[in-house]
Write a protein that holds these residues in place. Structure first.
Motif, PDB file in Angstrom:
ATOM      1  N   GLU A  34       0.828  -1.202   0.000  1.00 30.30           N
ATOM      2  CA  GLU A  34       0.000   0.000   0.000  1.00 30.30           C
ATOM      3  C   GLU A  34       0.863   1.253   0.000  1.00 30.30           C
ATOM      4  O   GLU A  34       0.477   2.286  -0.528  1.00 30.30           O
ATOM      5  CB  GLU A  34      -0.956  -0.032   1.195  1.00 30.30           C
TER       6      GLU A  34
ATOM      7  N   ASN B 158       1.318  -4.072   5.175  1.00 28.99           N
ATOM      8  CA  ASN B 158       0.087  -3.300   4.976  1.00 28.99           C
ATOM      9  C   ASN B 158      -0.697  -3.294   6.277  1.00 28.99           C
ATOM     10  O   ASN B 158      -0.672  -4.286   7.027  1.00 28.99           O
ATOM     11  CB  ASN B 158      -0.779  -3.915   3.874  1.00 28.99           C
TER      12      ASN B 158
ATOM     13  N   LYS C  38      -9.361   3.183  -4.104  1.00 32.75           N
ATOM     14  CA  LYS C  38      -8.400   3.175  -2.996  1.00 32.75           C
ATOM     15  C   LYS C  38      -8.591   4.414  -2.109  1.00 32.75           C
ATOM     16  O   LYS C  38      -7.685   4.791  -1.366  1.00 32.75           O
ATOM     17  CB  LYS C  38      -6.961   3.144  -3.532  1.00 32.75           C
TER      18      LYS C  38
END
Lengths: 412, 155
Positions: free
Chosen positions: A25, B124, A69
């Motif tokens: 991410e 993440n 996102k």
């Protein structure tokens, strides 16, 4: 600006790749931040209204791409969230546009054309799916004679849709080029690159190829009437002339990319296949129309052969080697004249064949003359003609007699 | 006597109550995404966004037996909801979980992930900490807390 544009395209491309594998991410957020930074630099260096419009559509593309996102970006971006970042970018672009003293109407026009292009693109998609559905329906109905009326309706609808789709795809290309108001030769590399991007986004080449392929499919399907073939020939002719206008422009835009130059060639060769197929079906159907009405010509595959064979056939009929009686010959001509010539070939086929260049005007004239000669050869001369000729001869004789009578008087 | 005892007991109870720590709950220390930070020549890792810094030399020596070429080893750092720091890097076989202490980070847990070392690790934030390998699509994700692996298994 050009280099920057390349980088931007690479950015978007790499974002697509990100979705294909396990993603950090952090990388995604960084990509977004870098993209925004790039767009911000683009906005700073924009020199024309076209640049501004182009960057605006890039911002739209980025916003759309990253929307899924949004949650992550809202959390990760600091101090602004996702929406605020996009808004700031748009604000910056607006300021730049005002700094450039851009005439609002010009900007509006480009925006309208962009919107129009988008609408056309969506219309193509919906016509595509509708056409696929209609093609399947034709396949399904073809075997069932009871549903022949429904089949005809579906064929008509599909034919109309194909015409609409062809028009829309060229309208789309036009609307993309119209935004620049200038010839390709006068365009800067950036402008060419910009059109390139738009053509890619709207899948213009795929659309053009699909148009031709669908037309080919339609042509190869059974149950078409002669009128359908005429309409297809007309459509093929129109598409060819429109492609002649657009093809060189596209080739010029894609000059640098071998792959895309190949795509221009692919459209060219597909169009050749379609045109040949239309040619073959046209002459075949014309031959069928004639033979069904008792006019059996030698096989012909082009305008020269058709003209030569038709006139030879008519000459043969005029010579009447079989010594057929006058009334039988007149009956044969009248059948041809009423069923084929006046209702079909003269008003429908000949104009399309001339219009599409398959037949020259001279050849059309020659065919018309042959039919006229045939008509004269089989139509008995009217009694009025004989009376007229008789009257003229009598008038000449009287005239001569009066002249001869006058001469002796003068001598006296 | 009995009255005096009760009085003392009550007094002690009041004093204990008055001295007990104040707890603010719930608290969330999680970072939305990992930070990839390269240590400076002294081995110091600085994370500007969160105003955090620590020295990584001992960690690099522990994992790679190299506390000299520290600038060659960018560290993946993330913090979970409970405030634990998760640290790993390329070629690490483990993920280190640290707890914050006075002027220090104390090792809470060393989670063994790979026998050969991670190729392209990335954290993440998914409530639990997700560990992915960016170069390998088929590499199953691992979810961790300060207690160790919660989902997935070591490679």
């Amino acid at each position: 600006m050009k280099k920057a544009l390349y980088i931007f395209i690479l950015f978007l491309g790499s974002v697509c790749l990100l979705n294909a594998r396990q993603t950090s991410e952090r990388v995604l957020v960084n990509k977004f931040e870098e993209t925004v930074k790039e767009l911000s630099l683009f906005a700073d260096s924009a020199k024309t209204v076209q640049d501004c419009a182009e960057i605006s559509s890039m911002v739209d593309a980025v916003e759309e791409k990253y929307m899924e996102k949004k949650d992550l970006l809202d959390r990760a971006l600091y101090p602004d969230d996702y929406q605020k970042t996009i808004e700031k970018l748009r604000g910056k672009l607006l300021i730049r546009r005002n700094d450039l003293g851009v005439i609002e109407t010009q900007y509006t026009r480009i925006t309208e054309l962009e919107m129009h292009a988008l609408e056309l693109s969506n219309k193509i998609d919906s016509l595509d799916s509708e056409n696929d559905m209609l093609t399947n329906t034709i396949k399904r109905l073809s075997g069932n004679k009871a549903l022949i009326d429904s089949l005809k309706m579906v064929i008509n609808k599909l034919r109309q849709n194909l015409i609409d789709r062809d028009e829309v795809i060229f309208a789309l290309v036009d609307s993309l080029f119209l935004q620049y108001d200038k010839n390709i030769a006068n365009m800067t590399d950036v402008e060419k690159q910009s059109i390139y991007g738009k053509l890619e986004r709207r899948n213009v080449f795929t659309g053009l190829k699909k148009s031709i392929e669908d037309n080919l499919k339609f042509l190869r399907s059974t149950n078409l009437t002669p009128a359908d073939y005429v309409e297809i020939a007309r459509q093929n002719n129109q598409f060819t002339s429109q492609w002649k206008g657009v093809g060189p422009k596209l080739a010029n835009i894609y000059l640098a990319g071998k792959k895309k130059t190949d795509e221009v060639r692919q459209v060219d060769s597909l169009l050749v296949v379609w045109s040949k197929e239309v040619d073959r079906s046209n002459w075949g159907t014309l031959s069928l129309v004639l033979s069904q009405n008792g006019i059996v010509l030698k096989p012909f595959n082009n305008g020269n052969e058709f003209t030569a064979n038709f006139t030879a056939y008519v000459d043969e009929l005029i010579k009447n080697p079989m010594q057929e009686p006058e009334d039988a010959r007149a009956k044969q001509f009248n059948a041809f004249n009423d069923n084929v010539w006046k209702n079909n070939i003269k008003p429908t086929w000949l104009p399309v064949l001339v219009e599409s260049g398959k037949l020259t005007v001279e050849q059309e004239k020659k065919i018309q003359e042959a039919v006229d000669s045939w008509e004269s050869a089989v139509t008995p001369i009217s009694p009025l003609v004989y009376i007229g000729i008789g009257a003229v001869i009598i008038a000449i004789i009287i005239g001569l007699a009066m002249r001869l009578k006058k001469k002796p008087d003068e001598q006296e | 006597m009995k009255t005096a005892f009760c009085f003392i007991l009550c007094t002690v109870a009041f004093i204990i109550e008055g001295c007990s720590s104040l707890t603010l709950q719930p608290a969330d220390f999680s970072w939305p995404k990992e930070e990839l930070i390269t240590p400076d020549v002294n081995g110091t890792v600085k994370i500007p966004r969160y105003q955090v810094s620590f020295n990584s030399k001992q960690l690099l020596f522990e994992e790679l037996q190299d506390s000299v070429n520290v600038t060659k080893h960018p560290l993946n750092v993330i913090r979970d909801r409970n405030g634990y720091y998760f640290i790993t890097a390329k070629n690490f076989k483990n993920v280190y979980v640290f707890n914050q202490d006075e002027g220090a980070l104390n090792l809470e847990k060393k989670i063994n992930i790979s026998e050969v070392g991670l190729e392209a690790p990335a954290f993440n934030q998914k409530g639990l900490i997700e560990l992915v390998n960016e170069l390998k699509e088929e590499w199953p994700k691992i979810y961790m807390s300060n207690d160790g692996i919660q989902e997935g298994e070591k490679k």
